[in-house]
Design a protein around this motif. Structure first.
Motif, PDB file in Angstrom:
ATOM      1  N   ASP A 168     -21.114 -44.329  43.846  1.00 17.19           N
ATOM      2  CA  ASP A 168     -21.489 -44.677  45.217  1.00 17.19           C
ATOM      3  C   ASP A 168     -22.934 -45.169  45.234  1.00 17.19           C
ATOM      4  O   ASP A 168     -23.752 -44.763  44.410  1.00 17.19           O
ATOM      5  CB  ASP A 168     -21.360 -43.462  46.142  1.00 17.19           C
ATOM      6  N   GLY A 169     -23.239 -46.031  46.191  1.00 17.19           N
ATOM      7  CA  GLY A 169     -24.598 -46.507  46.351  1.00 17.19           C
ATOM      8  C   GLY A 169     -24.880 -47.744  45.509  1.00 17.19           C
ATOM      9  O   GLY A 169     -23.976 -48.330  44.915  1.00 17.19           O
ATOM     10  N   PRO A 170     -26.140 -48.143  45.426  1.00 13.05           N
ATOM     11  CA  PRO A 170     -26.506 -49.384  44.720  1.00 13.05           C
ATOM     12  C   PRO A 170     -26.476 -49.207  43.212  1.00 13.05           C
ATOM     13  O   PRO A 170     -27.480 -49.394  42.510  1.00 13.05           O
ATOM     14  CB  PRO A 170     -27.919 -49.659  45.233  1.00 13.05           C
ATOM     15  N   VAL A 171     -25.326 -48.837  42.693  1.00 14.34           N
ATOM     16  CA  VAL A 171     -25.147 -48.587  41.263  1.00 14.34           C
ATOM     17  C   VAL A 171     -24.418 -49.775  40.651  1.00 14.34           C
ATOM     18  O   VAL A 171     -23.345 -50.161  41.122  1.00 14.34           O
ATOM     19  CB  VAL A 171     -24.329 -47.300  41.022  1.00 14.34           C
ATOM     20  N   SER A 172     -24.976 -50.364  39.606  1.00 11.36           N
ATOM     21  CA  SER A 172     -24.284 -51.424  38.865  1.00 11.36           C
ATOM     22  C   SER A 172     -23.375 -50.778  37.836  1.00 11.36           C
ATOM     23  O   SER A 172     -23.843 -50.098  36.917  1.00 11.36           O
ATOM     24  CB  SER A 172     -25.290 -52.343  38.172  1.00 11.36           C
ATOM     25  N   ILE A 173     -22.072 -50.980  37.981  1.00 12.93           N
ATOM     26  CA  ILE A 173     -21.140 -50.384  37.017  1.00 12.93           C
ATOM     27  C   ILE A 173     -21.302 -51.040  35.653  1.00 12.93           C
ATOM     28  O   ILE A 173     -21.101 -50.414  34.610  1.00 12.93           O
ATOM     29  CB  ILE A 173     -19.685 -50.476  37.535  1.00 12.93           C
ATOM     30  N   PHE A 174     -21.729 -52.318  35.627  1.00 15.92           N
ATOM     31  CA  PHE A 174     -21.990 -52.977  34.351  1.00 15.92           C
ATOM     32  C   PHE A 174     -23.150 -52.293  33.621  1.00 15.92           C
ATOM     33  O   PHE A 174     -23.101 -52.085  32.407  1.00 15.92           O
ATOM     34  CB  PHE A 174     -22.321 -54.459  34.569  1.00 15.92           C
ATOM     35  N   ALA A 175     -24.197 -51.945  34.368  1.00 15.13           N
ATOM     36  CA  ALA A 175     -25.340 -51.267  33.762  1.00 15.13           C
ATOM     37  C   ALA A 175     -24.938 -49.889  33.253  1.00 15.13           C
ATOM     38  O   ALA A 175     -25.382 -49.454  32.184  1.00 15.13           O
ATOM     39  CB  ALA A 175     -26.480 -51.155  34.775  1.00 15.13           C
ATOM     40  N   GLU A 176     -24.098 -49.185  34.021  1.00 15.59           N
ATOM     41  CA  GLU A 176     -23.613 -47.866  33.592  1.00 15.59           C
ATOM     42  C   GLU A 176     -22.790 -47.988  32.315  1.00 15.59           C
ATOM     43  O   GLU A 176     -22.937 -47.181  31.389  1.00 15.59           O
ATOM     44  CB  GLU A 176     -22.783 -47.241  34.714  1.00 15.59           C
ATOM     45  N   ILE A 177     -21.928 -49.003  32.259  1.00 14.63           N
ATOM     46  CA  ILE A 177     -21.111 -49.217  31.059  1.00 14.63           C
ATOM     47  C   ILE A 177     -21.998 -49.516  29.859  1.00 14.63           C
ATOM     48  O   ILE A 177     -21.794 -48.981  28.761  1.00 14.63           O
ATOM     49  CB  ILE A 177     -20.114 -50.371  31.305  1.00 14.63           C
ATOM     50  N   CYS A 178     -23.007 -50.363  30.053  1.00 17.48           N
ATOM     51  CA  CYS A 178     -23.914 -50.705  28.958  1.00 17.48           C
ATOM     52  C   CYS A 178     -24.667 -49.480  28.478  1.00 17.48           C
ATOM     53  O   CYS A 178     -24.829 -49.261  27.269  1.00 17.48           O
ATOM     54  CB  CYS A 178     -24.873 -51.805  29.409  1.00 17.48           C
ATOM     55  N   ALA A 179     -25.135 -48.647  29.414  1.00 13.68           N
ATOM     56  CA  ALA A 179     -25.888 -47.455  29.046  1.00 13.68           C
ATOM     57  C   ALA A 179     -25.047 -46.465  28.248  1.00 13.68           C
ATOM     58  O   ALA A 179     -25.543 -45.805  27.332  1.00 13.68           O
ATOM     59  CB  ALA A 179     -26.429 -46.778  30.310  1.00 13.68           C
ATOM     60  N   GLN A 180     -23.757 -46.383  28.572  1.00 12.60           N
ATOM     61  CA  GLN A 180     -22.878 -45.394  27.933  1.00 12.60           C
ATOM     62  C   GLN A 180     -22.249 -45.900  26.645  1.00 12.60           C
ATOM     63  O   GLN A 180     -21.945 -45.104  25.749  1.00 12.60           O
ATOM     64  CB  GLN A 180     -21.775 -44.972  28.910  1.00 12.60           C
ATOM     65  N   THR A 181     -22.019 -47.216  26.558  1.00  7.45           N
ATOM     66  CA  THR A 181     -21.298 -47.766  25.394  1.00  7.45           C
ATOM     67  C   THR A 181     -22.161 -48.628  24.493  1.00  7.45           C
ATOM     68  O   THR A 181     -21.777 -48.915  23.360  1.00  7.45           O
ATOM     69  CB  THR A 181     -20.103 -48.619  25.854  1.00  7.45           C
ATOM     70  N   GLY A 182     -23.321 -49.058  24.999  1.00  8.20           N
ATOM     71  CA  GLY A 182     -24.161 -49.961  24.220  1.00  8.20           C
ATOM     72  C   GLY A 182     -23.733 -51.401  24.286  1.00  8.20           C
ATOM     73  O   GLY A 182     -24.317 -52.262  23.616  1.00  8.20           O
ATOM     74  N   SER A 183     -22.716 -51.709  25.092  1.00 13.15           N
ATOM     75  CA  SER A 183     -22.214 -53.072  25.226  1.00 13.15           C
ATOM     76  C   SER A 183     -22.268 -53.508  26.677  1.00 13.15           C
ATOM     77  O   SER A 183     -21.742 -52.807  27.558  1.00 13.15           O
ATOM     78  CB  SER A 183     -20.758 -53.181  24.739  1.00 13.15           C
ATOM     79  N   TYR A 184     -22.894 -54.658  26.931  1.00 14.61           N
ATOM     80  CA  TYR A 184     -22.860 -55.240  28.266  1.00 14.61           C
ATOM     81  C   TYR A 184     -21.636 -56.145  28.341  1.00 14.61           C
ATOM     82  O   TYR A 184     -21.397 -56.951  27.439  1.00 14.61           O
ATOM     83  CB  TYR A 184     -24.119 -56.054  28.537  1.00 14.61           C
TER      84      TYR A 184
END
Length: 245
Positions: A168-184
């Motif tokens: 929820d909120g101004p969260v970029s799911i792409f940024a979250e995925i990159c942070a967790q997997t190392g892949s954008y």
């Protein structure tokens, strides 16, 4: 890729039926032009009420997959004509696009559940038809105006962190995925754009009338090594969005 099948799921009943019917259309079990089972037969098959089945069918009619014919039943539509439009491989997130245009992005988590997939989604993700994936639905707004409903399909084994992530909120799911997997995420070839009509669920989320024409953009995403990552569908309000190529 490992296949996950669950007897119990948090997916609403009508969405479960909707995903099952869509999978059978995409797999060819329900052929173009053929009549699908009646509401009574489907309610018996899935052990749900006819109101639930009717809601699922109405959503698929809105997506352009089915047509209801008065006095005859419900039939599978012919595949849509395909015409290629060239897009680049670089992906800019919704949040970044909003900020570049001087708008404030935001997001509301609408739903998060497991659902079976088939057809193009299962093929791209190298899953057997009927395997379950994590589906994440988020309403994306720009300056608090609903612009699109994002429905993404994630393999459970690589994206289990999204089951509890704050989305929820101004969260970029792409940024979250990159942070967790190392892949954008990187755009794979084959994005499609079609016109569909808003079903009840999508219309309520986007604050548009039921039956409103929407863009439906279907995209496949790759990881940094070029392997299949996830699939994203975006229901876009045309009057609130502009595409460029």
């Amino acid at each position: 890729m490992a296949c996950r099948r669950e007897k119990e799921s948090s997916v609403p009943l009508y969405q479960h039926v909707m995903h099952e019917i869509r999978s059978k259309i995409e797999s060819g079990e329900y052929q173009s032009g053929s009549q699908i089972p009646t509401e009574f037969e489907l309610s018996t098959d899935y052990n749900v009420g006819r109101v639930t089945v009717r809601r699922a069918i109405e959503e698929l009619v809105g997506e352009g997959l089915l047509t209801k014919q008065q006095g005859r039943g419900t039939f599978v539509n012919a595949p849509k004509l395909m015409r290629k439009v060239q897009f680049g491989a670089d992906v800019r997130s919704f949040s970044a696009a909003c900020r570049d245009d001087g708008m404030e992005p935001n997001a509301e988590l609408i739903a998060r559940y497991s659902a079976p997939v088939g057809g193009d989604i299962a093929e791209f993700l190298s899953l057997e038809p009927g395997c379950e994936v994590l589906v994440v639905e988020r309403l994306r707004t720009a300056n608090d105006i609903p612009v699109l409903l994002d429905r993404s399909f994630f393999p459970h084994d690589r994206f289990s962190f999204l089951e509890d992530a704050e989305l929820d909120g101004p969260v970029s799911i792409f940024a979250e995925i990159c942070a967790q997997t190392g892949s954008y995420p990187k755009q794979a070839p084959g994005r499609t754009i079609e016109i569909v009509r808003a079903g009840q669920e999508v219309a309520e989320a986007l604050d548009v009338p039921v039956g409103e024409p929407l863009f439906l953009m279907k995209s496949n995403f790759l990881d940094a090594s070029g392997e299949a990552f996830f699939v994203g569908w975006q229901y876009v309000v045309g009057s609130r969005f502009r595409l460029s190529t």
